[in-house]
Design an enzyme around this catalytic site. Sequence first.
Site, short mmCIF file in Angstrom:
data_model
loop_
_atom_site.label_atom_id
_atom_site.label_comp_id
_atom_site.label_asym_id
_atom_site.label_seq_id
_atom_site.Cartn_x
_atom_site.Cartn_y
_atom_site.Cartn_z
N HIS A 20 -28.46 -4.87 58.33
CA HIS A 20 -28.61 -5.04 59.78
C HIS A 20 -29.26 -3.83 60.42
O HIS A 20 -29.99 -3.95 61.39
CB HIS A 20 -27.24 -5.28 60.43
CG HIS A 20 -26.77 -6.69 60.28
ND1 HIS A 20 -26.46 -7.49 61.34
CD2 HIS A 20 -26.62 -7.46 59.18
CE1 HIS A 20 -26.10 -8.69 60.91
NE2 HIS A 20 -26.19 -8.68 59.59
N ASP A 115 -26.70 -5.68 68.05
CA ASP A 115 -26.37 -6.49 66.88
C ASP A 115 -25.11 -7.31 67.17
O ASP A 115 -24.13 -6.81 67.72
CB ASP A 115 -26.13 -5.58 65.68
CG ASP A 115 -26.09 -6.37 64.38
OD1 ASP A 115 -26.96 -6.15 63.54
OD2 ASP A 115 -25.18 -7.22 64.21
N ALA A 336 -33.25 1.59 45.63
CA ALA A 336 -34.62 1.44 45.13
C ALA A 336 -35.60 1.41 46.30
O ALA A 336 -35.25 0.90 47.37
CB ALA A 336 -34.74 0.15 44.34
N TRP A 356 -31.51 -12.06 54.08
CA TRP A 356 -32.71 -12.46 54.81
C TRP A 356 -33.81 -11.39 54.77
O TRP A 356 -34.99 -11.70 54.65
CB TRP A 356 -32.40 -12.89 56.25
CG TRP A 356 -33.67 -13.31 56.91
CD1 TRP A 356 -34.26 -12.76 58.00
CD2 TRP A 356 -34.56 -14.37 56.47
NE1 TRP A 356 -35.45 -13.40 58.28
CE2 TRP A 356 -35.65 -14.39 57.35
CE3 TRP A 356 -34.53 -15.28 55.42
CZ2 TRP A 356 -36.72 -15.29 57.21
CZ3 TRP A 356 -35.58 -16.17 55.27
CH2 TRP A 356 -36.66 -16.17 56.17
N ASN A 357 -33.42 -10.12 54.87
CA ASN A 357 -34.46 -9.08 54.82
C ASN A 357 -35.21 -9.13 53.51
O ASN A 357 -36.44 -9.09 53.48
CB ASN A 357 -33.84 -7.68 54.99
CG ASN A 357 -33.22 -7.51 56.34
OD1 ASN A 357 -33.90 -7.58 57.35
ND2 ASN A 357 -31.91 -7.33 56.37
N SER A 358 -34.47 -9.20 52.42
CA SER A 358 -35.12 -9.22 51.11
C SER A 358 -36.00 -10.46 50.97
O SER A 358 -37.13 -10.39 50.47
CB SER A 358 -34.08 -9.21 49.99
OG SER A 358 -33.40 -7.97 50.01
N GLU A 361 -39.08 -9.93 52.92
CA GLU A 361 -39.91 -8.90 52.28
C GLU A 361 -40.62 -9.49 51.06
O GLU A 361 -41.77 -9.16 50.77
CB GLU A 361 -39.05 -7.69 51.90
CG GLU A 361 -38.62 -6.88 53.14
CD GLU A 361 -37.38 -6.01 52.93
OE1 GLU A 361 -37.03 -5.72 51.76
OE2 GLU A 361 -36.76 -5.63 53.94
#
Length: 480
Positions: A20, A115, A336, A356-358, A361
């Site tokens: 987040h 948030d 990483a 969701w971010n991954s 991306e």
Amino acid sequence: MDSEAGKVEMFFFPFVGGGHLIPMIDLARIFASHGVKATVITIPNDAVVFQNAIARDQNSGLDIHLHPLPLPPGQHLQTITSVDMSAPPFTDTSILQSPLTHLLLLHRPDCIIADSFHRWAADSIDSIGIPRLIFNGNCCFSRCCEHSIKLHAPQLNSDPFVLPGLPHRIELTRSQLSIYARSGTEFPGKPMRTELNSFGQVMNSFFELEPEYAEYFRNQMGRKAWIIGPVSLCNRNVEDKAERGQKSAIDEHSCLNWLDSKKPNSVLYVSFGSLVRMNPTQLLELAHGLEASDCSFIWAVGKIQESAGEDENWIPDGFEERMKKTNKGLIIKGWAPQLLILEHASVGGFMTHCGWNSTLEGVCAGVPMVTWPLSAEQFYNEKLVTDVLRIGIKVGSEEWASWNMERKTVVGREKVEAAVQRLMGGGEAAEMAARAKDLAEKAKRAVEEGGSSYNDVEDLIEELKSRRKTEATAADEKAQ
Ligand code: UDP
């Protein structure tokens, strides 16, 4: 309000967990790049993590600032520590209420984007009368799935079940739902009221990725939403990408050199995000599956469930040595540099937990995915990737469990190997890769001048400007 006439001032109030916090920092940087004065309100630990990126933005002329909140005397941040980027979603942040209120009363920004995990914040902010926008880190698709389940409760009547009313046929099993949704109760702390009476929502997605669901979210669900992602694309230089969220556990040059030694599209990147803890048995199966597959891999081994102890029983005998000797696998124990890795030409696939971010991306990097959802809204994201966008293959994860819960089921090594072989082979894999590349192009266009996300950023700024004018006129009339 900001003294420079016409300049909109926005506050950003991220939650303390990695998934987040990272996109919210990017959000602030994006709005600053559109001429807004952006202030990120953090806890002191988070300010340290992002200060270099913010300093680089300031040096390039952006009006962006970090404001660490002073904590009330004698109060400590026991549970709120995101040094390891792992504050869980139920972390109580209400210790920040009084310093935040004080800050808002002092500065009265044009809006604050908060948030939704700061569960107490809506009432505090609304009582001061500052426009409040919500950021909850999800995409439109998963929000629509939640809505369909809430409205129709299909899970109470059959298993598996289809989500009614959605543009595509989405089928799930009961075990893939959160324990709350399974029984038809609401996820605690996500009150609709605070969403419906907000100024609107800012979404980290882009219209062209999920047009039917963006429209459903806005029209059927009646949410006012600015869709302004993918936010990760604002990280344009190597330093920003390498340090995003945390200093990497591996020197970025040795990681990139390793990737340089590989053929284009030949490497699978494996990561399960910032929060989840896998148990040793599962990690062992994963390791065996990766070793048995034909492709090279980078495996970012995240947190391991406590029961693992110190004896590294999650890794097969001699695994690390073999991977090193054959140059087949690079194992990163810790953080990483995900953006750098995903964008490298040698990476041709991403095994992801569908955070969701991954997921986004992965889309930006144009790589197809092996989907391995575990928790949160990740099972919905899997459906988007595999059934709607058709850029992924399911590993066969069937059990939703909270980030730190012991799981009953294990995905076996054969399933891992089979999914990886399918993703990194020819045929359907090549078609998926082509679709993924096309989406990556669309993502880039969305954030360029004139693109859909770029325009939504401008729209929100314009709306805040016109609100300010209306308020000023009303105040003048009152004074006369
Ligand atoms: N991330 C990273 N390196 C890691 C693990 C995660 O840079 O080793 C970043 C990743 O790029 C993403 C975020 O952390 O931006 C994880 O967010 P996501 O929504 O994918 O999952 P969560 O951590 O919230 O489960």
